[in-house]
Design a protein around this motif. Structure first.
Motif, PDB file in Angstrom:
ATOM      1  N   LEU A   1       0.803  -1.221   0.000  1.00 31.18           N
ATOM      2  CA  LEU A   1       0.000   0.000   0.000  1.00 31.18           C
ATOM      3  C   LEU A   1       0.839   1.275   0.000  1.00 31.18           C
ATOM      4  N   GLY A   2       2.145   1.133   0.180  1.00 32.96           N
ATOM      5  CA  GLY A   2       3.030   2.294   0.134  1.00 32.96           C
ATOM      6  C   GLY A   2       3.278   2.963   1.472  1.00 32.96           C
ATOM      7  N   TYR A   3       3.101   2.233   2.557  1.00 34.94           N
ATOM      8  CA  TYR A   3       3.303   2.793   3.888  1.00 34.94           C
ATOM      9  C   TYR A   3       4.558   2.227   4.535  1.00 34.94           C
ATOM     10  N   SER A   4       5.123   3.022   5.443  1.00 39.98           N
ATOM     11  CA  SER A   4       6.211   2.500   6.264  1.00 39.98           C
ATOM     12  C   SER A   4       5.618   1.436   7.181  1.00 39.98           C
ATOM     13  N   ASN A   5       6.462   0.575   7.669  1.00 38.49           N
ATOM     14  CA  ASN A   5       5.996  -0.493   8.556  1.00 38.49           C
ATOM     15  C   ASN A   5       5.335   0.084   9.809  1.00 38.49           C
ATOM     16  N   SER A   6       5.922   1.125  10.370  1.00 38.38           N
ATOM     17  CA  SER A   6       5.358   1.691  11.606  1.00 38.38           C
ATOM     18  C   SER A   6       4.001   2.346  11.349  1.00 38.38           C
ATOM     19  N   ALA A   7       3.850   3.073  10.256  1.00 39.16           N
ATOM     20  CA  ALA A   7       2.553   3.700   9.943  1.00 39.16           C
ATOM     21  C   ALA A   7       1.496   2.631   9.678  1.00 39.16           C
ATOM     22  N   PHE A   8       1.886   1.589   8.963  1.00 38.24           N
ATOM     23  CA  PHE A   8       0.943   0.512   8.654  1.00 38.24           C
ATOM     24  C   PHE A   8       0.486  -0.181   9.934  1.00 38.24           C
ATOM     25  N   LYS A   9       1.420  -0.468  10.826  1.00 39.94           N
ATOM     26  CA  LYS A   9       1.061  -1.123  12.085  1.00 39.94           C
ATOM     27  C   LYS A   9       0.072  -0.284  12.886  1.00 39.94           C
ATOM     28  N   LYS A  10       0.195   1.029  12.804  1.00 39.49           N
ATOM     29  CA  LYS A  10      -0.715   1.909  13.538  1.00 39.49           C
ATOM     30  C   LYS A  10      -2.104   1.943  12.900  1.00 39.49           C
ATOM     31  N   MET A  11      -2.190   1.577  11.633  1.00 37.35           N
ATOM     32  CA  MET A  11      -3.502   1.548  10.979  1.00 37.35           C
ATOM     33  C   MET A  11      -4.215   0.219  11.172  1.00 37.35           C
TER      34      MET A  11
ATOM     35  N   LYS B   1      -9.811   4.626  -0.740  1.00 33.78           N
ATOM     36  CA  LYS B   1     -10.082   4.543  -2.175  1.00 33.78           C
ATOM     37  C   LYS B   1      -9.134   3.548  -2.840  1.00 33.78           C
ATOM     38  N   HIS B   2      -7.887   3.615  -2.472  1.00 35.86           N
ATOM     39  CA  HIS B   2      -6.870   2.711  -2.997  1.00 35.86           C
ATOM     40  C   HIS B   2      -7.238   1.252  -2.686  1.00 35.86           C
ATOM     41  N   VAL B   3      -7.616   1.001  -1.442  1.00 37.06           N
ATOM     42  CA  VAL B   3      -7.992  -0.350  -1.008  1.00 37.06           C
ATOM     43  C   VAL B   3      -9.213  -0.826  -1.791  1.00 37.06           C
ATOM     44  N   LYS B   4     -10.192   0.050  -1.955  1.00 34.51           N
ATOM     45  CA  LYS B   4     -11.399  -0.305  -2.700  1.00 34.51           C
ATOM     46  C   LYS B   4     -11.057  -0.695  -4.140  1.00 34.51           C
ATOM     47  N   LEU B   5     -10.180   0.065  -4.776  1.00 31.31           N
ATOM     48  CA  LEU B   5      -9.772  -0.265  -6.146  1.00 31.31           C
ATOM     49  C   LEU B   5      -9.047  -1.607  -6.207  1.00 31.31           C
TER      50      LEU B   5
END
Length: 95
Positions: free
Chosen positions: A39-49, A65-69
Motif C-alpha cells: 500500500l506504500g506505507y512504512s511499517n510503523s505507519a501501517f502497524k498503527k492503521m 479509495k486505494h484499497v477499494k480499487l
C-alpha cells in the motif's frame, strides 16, 4: 473506512495469497507487513492503521479509495500486482 475494515481487507488479501501459493522467494508466506509495503506505507505507519497501538492512525480517504480499487481487481490482475511488489519488498528494509 475504519481501521478494522482495513485490517479485514488485509487478512482477506493474506488468505488469497496463501490460497494461490504466492510466497516470498524463500518459500515463506507473505508476512502482514508486506501489505504495508504493497500500500506504500512504512511499517510503523501501517502497524498503527491495522494494529492495536495506542497511537492508532485513522485510515485516510485516499487509502480507503486505494484499497477499494485493489479489492475490485480481477483475480489474475491482483496476483500480478502482488507478485510485482515482492522484489521491491525484498530489496527494501522490510524483509
Amino acid at each position: 473506512m475504519t481501521n478494522n475494515e482495513l485490517n479485514s481487507c488485509v487478512e482477506s488479501w493474506q488468505a488469497f495469497a496463501t490460497l494461490h501459493n504466492i510466497t516470498l522467494p524463500n518459500g515463506k508466506k507473505l508476512p502482514k507487513k508486506f501489505w504495508g509495503y504493497f500500500l506504500g506505507y512504512s511499517n510503523s505507519a501501517f502497524k498503527k492503521m491495522v494494529g492495536n497501538e495506542k497511537d492508532i492512525r485513522r485510515v485516510k480517504a485516499y487509502t480507503a479509495k486505494h484499497v477499494k480499487l485493489i479489492c475490485n481487481l480481477e483475480h489474475d490482475a491482483f496476483i500480478r500486482e502482488i507478485q510485482s511488489n515482492i522484489p521491491g519488498y525484498m530489496l527494501d528494509s522490510y524483509a
